[in-house]
Scaffold this motif. Structure first.
Motif, PDB file in Angstrom:
ATOM      1  N   GLU A  59       0.845  -1.199   0.000  1.00 21.72           N
ATOM      2  CA  GLU A  59       0.000   0.000   0.000  1.00 21.72           C
ATOM      3  C   GLU A  59       0.881   1.250   0.000  1.00 21.72           C
ATOM      4  OE1 GLU A  59      -3.307   2.051  -0.518  1.00 21.72           O
ATOM      5  OE2 GLU A  59      -3.280  -0.128  -0.400  1.00 21.72           O
ATOM      6  N   GLY A  60       1.927   1.234   0.816  1.00 21.72           N
ATOM      7  CA  GLY A  60       2.875   2.351   0.852  1.00 21.72           C
ATOM      8  C   GLY A  60       3.617   2.494  -0.459  1.00 21.72           C
ATOM      9  N   LYS A  62       2.503   1.681  -3.451  1.00 22.66           N
ATOM     10  CA  LYS A  62       1.595   2.273  -4.431  1.00 22.66           C
ATOM     11  C   LYS A  62       1.528   3.778  -4.234  1.00 22.66           C
ATOM     12  CE  LYS A  62      -1.361  -1.778  -4.859  1.00 22.66           C
ATOM     13  NZ  LYS A  62      -2.670  -2.352  -4.510  1.00 22.66           N
ATOM     14  N   THR A  63       1.489   4.196  -2.996  1.00 30.31           N
ATOM     15  CA  THR A  63       1.409   5.622  -2.693  1.00 30.31           C
ATOM     16  C   THR A  63       2.649   6.344  -3.212  1.00 30.31           C
ATOM     17  OG1 THR A  63       0.082   5.149  -0.748  1.00 30.31           O
ATOM     18  CG2 THR A  63       1.111   7.300  -0.834  1.00 30.31           C
ATOM     19  N   GLU A  64       3.825   5.747  -3.017  1.00 32.29           N
ATOM     20  CA  GLU A  64       5.060   6.358  -3.507  1.00 32.29           C
ATOM     21  C   GLU A  64       5.029   6.472  -5.021  1.00 32.29           C
ATOM     22  OE1 GLU A  64       8.538   4.301  -2.126  1.00 32.29           O
ATOM     23  OE2 GLU A  64       7.882   4.370  -0.052  1.00 32.29           O
ATOM     24  N   GLN A  66       2.404   6.579  -6.928  1.00 34.60           N
ATOM     25  CA  GLN A  66       1.409   7.572  -7.304  1.00 34.60           C
ATOM     26  C   GLN A  66       1.975   8.983  -7.150  1.00 34.60           C
ATOM     27  OE1 GLN A  66      -1.832   6.507  -4.741  1.00 34.60           O
ATOM     28  NE2 GLN A  66      -2.717   5.056  -6.185  1.00 34.60           N
ATOM     29  N   LYS A  67       2.689   9.220  -6.056  1.00 31.75           N
ATOM     30  CA  LYS A  67       3.290  10.541  -5.837  1.00 31.75           C
ATOM     31  C   LYS A  67       4.293  10.867  -6.934  1.00 31.75           C
ATOM     32  CE  LYS A  67       2.833  10.736  -0.815  1.00 31.75           C
ATOM     33  NZ  LYS A  67       3.550  10.706   0.458  1.00 31.75           N
TER      34      LYS A  67
END
Length: 103
Positions: A59-60, A62-64, A66-67
């Motif tokens: 999940e983390g 994916k967030t990276e 996406q950023k």
């Protein structure tokens, strides 16, 4: 002899103060709990913990990603805006120059 005993007590108490351990951090406590559960015979709990850890990791991740993608898109948009602004500037400048030469 009494004097030596007092000196020894003072030295010992001073040594004990120097050897104080730092309080455990959240990471230290989590690692200790993980180690405890790994040693246990409750494999379903261990498996669930590992699954949860992997889910949190991805999940983390994916967030990276996406950023990074958002930053790349913003940079591209900023570049396009700058290009458009420069095109408009030069177009206006050329119009003024053409108007001055015809006068």
């Amino acid at each position: 002899k009494r004097r030596n005993n007092n000196n020894n007590k003072r030295r010992n108490s001073k040594d004990n103060n120097d050897k104080k351990e730092k309080p455990a951090t959240e990471e230290d406590l989590d690692a200790a709990m993980d180690e405890y559960w790994m040693k246990s015979n409750k494999k379903e709990i261990v498996g669930k913990k590992l699954d949860d850890d992997m889910d949190a990791y991805w999940e983390g991740k994916k967030t990276e990603e996406q950023k990074e993608q958002e930053a790349k898109e913003k940079q591209e948009q900023d570049g396009k805006k700058l290009d458009n602004d420069m095109d408009a500037y030069w177009e206006e400048k050329n119009k003024k120059a053409a108007a001055e030469t015809t006068e």
